[in-house]
Design a protein around this motif. Structure first.
Motif, PDB file in Angstrom:
ATOM      1  N   GLN A 187       1.340  -2.012  -6.769  1.00  0.00           N
ATOM      2  CA  GLN A 187       0.098  -1.425  -7.429  1.00  0.00           C
ATOM      3  C   GLN A 187      -0.648  -1.887  -8.796  1.00  0.00           C
ATOM      4  O   GLN A 187       0.403  -1.456  -9.157  1.00  0.00           O
ATOM      5  CB  GLN A 187      -1.124  -1.347  -6.668  1.00  0.00           C
ATOM      6  CG  GLN A 187      -0.853  -1.398  -4.576  1.00  0.00           C
ATOM      7  CD  GLN A 187      -1.759  -0.964  -3.938  1.00  0.00           C
ATOM      8  OE1 GLN A 187      -2.563  -0.068  -4.458  1.00  0.00           O
ATOM      9  NE2 GLN A 187      -1.940  -1.442  -2.680  1.00  0.00           N
TER      10      GLN A 187
ATOM     11  N   HIS B  43      -2.882  -0.334 -11.545  1.00  0.00           N
ATOM     12  CA  HIS B  43      -5.222   0.144 -11.948  1.00  0.00           C
ATOM     13  C   HIS B  43      -4.688   1.193 -13.708  1.00  0.00           C
ATOM     14  O   HIS B  43      -3.805   1.121 -14.129  1.00  0.00           O
ATOM     15  CB  HIS B  43      -4.995   1.727 -10.726  1.00  0.00           C
ATOM     16  CG  HIS B  43      -4.264   1.348  -9.593  1.00  0.00           C
ATOM     17  ND1 HIS B  43      -5.885   0.660  -9.017  1.00  0.00           N
ATOM     18  CD2 HIS B  43      -3.179   1.673  -8.568  1.00  0.00           C
ATOM     19  CE1 HIS B  43      -4.920   0.433  -7.508  1.00  0.00           C
ATOM     20  NE2 HIS B  43      -3.931   1.560  -7.452  1.00  0.00           N
TER      21      HIS B  43
ATOM     22  N   ARG C 215      -8.742  10.392  -8.570  1.00  0.00           N
ATOM     23  CA  ARG C 215      -8.673   9.281  -7.594  1.00  0.00           C
ATOM     24  C   ARG C 215      -7.590   8.043  -7.220  1.00  0.00           C
ATOM     25  O   ARG C 215      -7.917   7.835  -6.014  1.00  0.00           O
ATOM     26  CB  ARG C 215      -9.827   8.700  -8.360  1.00  0.00           C
ATOM     27  CG  ARG C 215     -11.357   9.254  -7.800  1.00  0.00           C
ATOM     28  CD  ARG C 215     -12.545   8.499  -7.939  1.00  0.00           C
ATOM     29  NE  ARG C 215     -11.952   7.866  -9.883  1.00  0.00           N
ATOM     30  CZ  ARG C 215     -13.159   8.497 -10.740  1.00  0.00           C
ATOM     31  NH1 ARG C 215     -13.393  10.401 -10.493  1.00  0.00           N
ATOM     32  NH2 ARG C 215     -12.569   8.535 -11.760  1.00  0.00           N
ATOM     33  N   GLN C 216      -7.089   7.841  -8.139  1.00  0.00           N
ATOM     34  CA  GLN C 216      -5.824   6.591  -8.245  1.00  0.00           C
ATOM     35  C   GLN C 216      -4.940   7.132  -7.328  1.00  0.00           C
ATOM     36  O   GLN C 216      -4.631   6.674  -6.962  1.00  0.00           O
ATOM     37  CB  GLN C 216      -5.369   6.143  -9.656  1.00  0.00           C
ATOM     38  CG  GLN C 216      -6.802   5.384 -10.099  1.00  0.00           C
ATOM     39  CD  GLN C 216      -7.249   4.440  -9.690  1.00  0.00           C
ATOM     40  OE1 GLN C 216      -6.089   3.536  -8.622  1.00  0.00           O
ATOM     41  NE2 GLN C 216      -8.422   3.895  -9.504  1.00  0.00           N
TER      42      GLN C 216
ATOM     43  N   ARG D 116      -4.487   9.941  -5.303  1.00  0.00           N
ATOM     44  CA  ARG D 116      -5.561   9.873  -3.662  1.00  0.00           C
ATOM     45  C   ARG D 116      -5.274   8.651  -3.376  1.00  0.00           C
ATOM     46  O   ARG D 116      -4.920   8.273  -2.237  1.00  0.00           O
ATOM     47  CB  ARG D 116      -6.581  10.965  -4.095  1.00  0.00           C
ATOM     48  CG  ARG D 116      -6.092  12.225  -4.142  1.00  0.00           C
ATOM     49  CD  ARG D 116      -7.845  12.622  -4.249  1.00  0.00           C
ATOM     50  NE  ARG D 116      -7.780  14.486  -4.415  1.00  0.00           N
ATOM     51  CZ  ARG D 116      -8.446  15.630  -4.410  1.00  0.00           C
ATOM     52  NH1 ARG D 116      -9.799  14.915  -4.817  1.00  0.00           N
ATOM     53  NH2 ARG D 116      -8.310  16.522  -4.507  1.00  0.00           N
ATOM     54  N   ALA D 117      -6.297   7.854  -3.489  1.00  0.00           N
ATOM     55  CA  ALA D 117      -5.939   6.405  -2.942  1.00  0.00           C
ATOM     56  C   ALA D 117      -4.994   5.670  -2.879  1.00  0.00           C
ATOM     57  O   ALA D 117      -4.141   4.591  -1.978  1.00  0.00           O
ATOM     58  CB  ALA D 117      -6.967   5.481  -4.493  1.00  0.00           C
ATOM     59  N   THR D 118      -4.033   5.976  -3.760  1.00  0.00           N
ATOM     60  CA  THR D 118      -2.498   5.441  -3.636  1.00  0.00           C
ATOM     61  C   THR D 118      -1.435   6.159  -3.252  1.00  0.00           C
ATOM     62  O   THR D 118      -0.532   5.070  -1.856  1.00  0.00           O
ATOM     63  CB  THR D 118      -1.945   5.332  -4.932  1.00  0.00           C
ATOM     64  OG1 THR D 118      -2.812   4.569  -6.120  1.00  0.00           O
ATOM     65  CG2 THR D 118      -0.405   4.140  -5.559  1.00  0.00           C
TER      66      THR D 118
END
Length: 77
Positions: free
Chosen positions: A46, A48, A66-67, A69-71
């Motif tokens: 992935q 980003h 944010r990235q 935490r999302a990953t």
């Protein structure tokens, strides 16, 4: 990615876990396009991209958080 590490593509062949890249769109030291071969060597990676340069934590700390935490999976408490 360090510009002096020459065995990255060979090492990538041995990675069998999920991988992710968080890149700075305006990074002048490690340009995003320089990561293309390594990203391509890791199927399903992935990617980003943040609207910043090389210092992700200093230039866009909230975007980086944010990235991450999302990953990353949530840690047990």
């Amino acid at each position: 990615v360090c510009d002096r590490y020459g065995a990255g593509l060979q090492a990538a062949e041995h990675i069998c876990c999920p991988t992710g890249f968080i890149l700075g769109q305006q990074d002048q030291m490690t340009r995003p396009e320089a990561a293309a071969a390594l990203i391509g060597a890791l199927p399903g990676a992935q990617v980003h991209t943040l609207p910043c340069g090389h210092d992700l934590m200093g230039e866009d700390p909230e975007g980086l958080l944010r990235q991450l935490r999302a990953t990353l999976p949530a840690a047990p408490r």
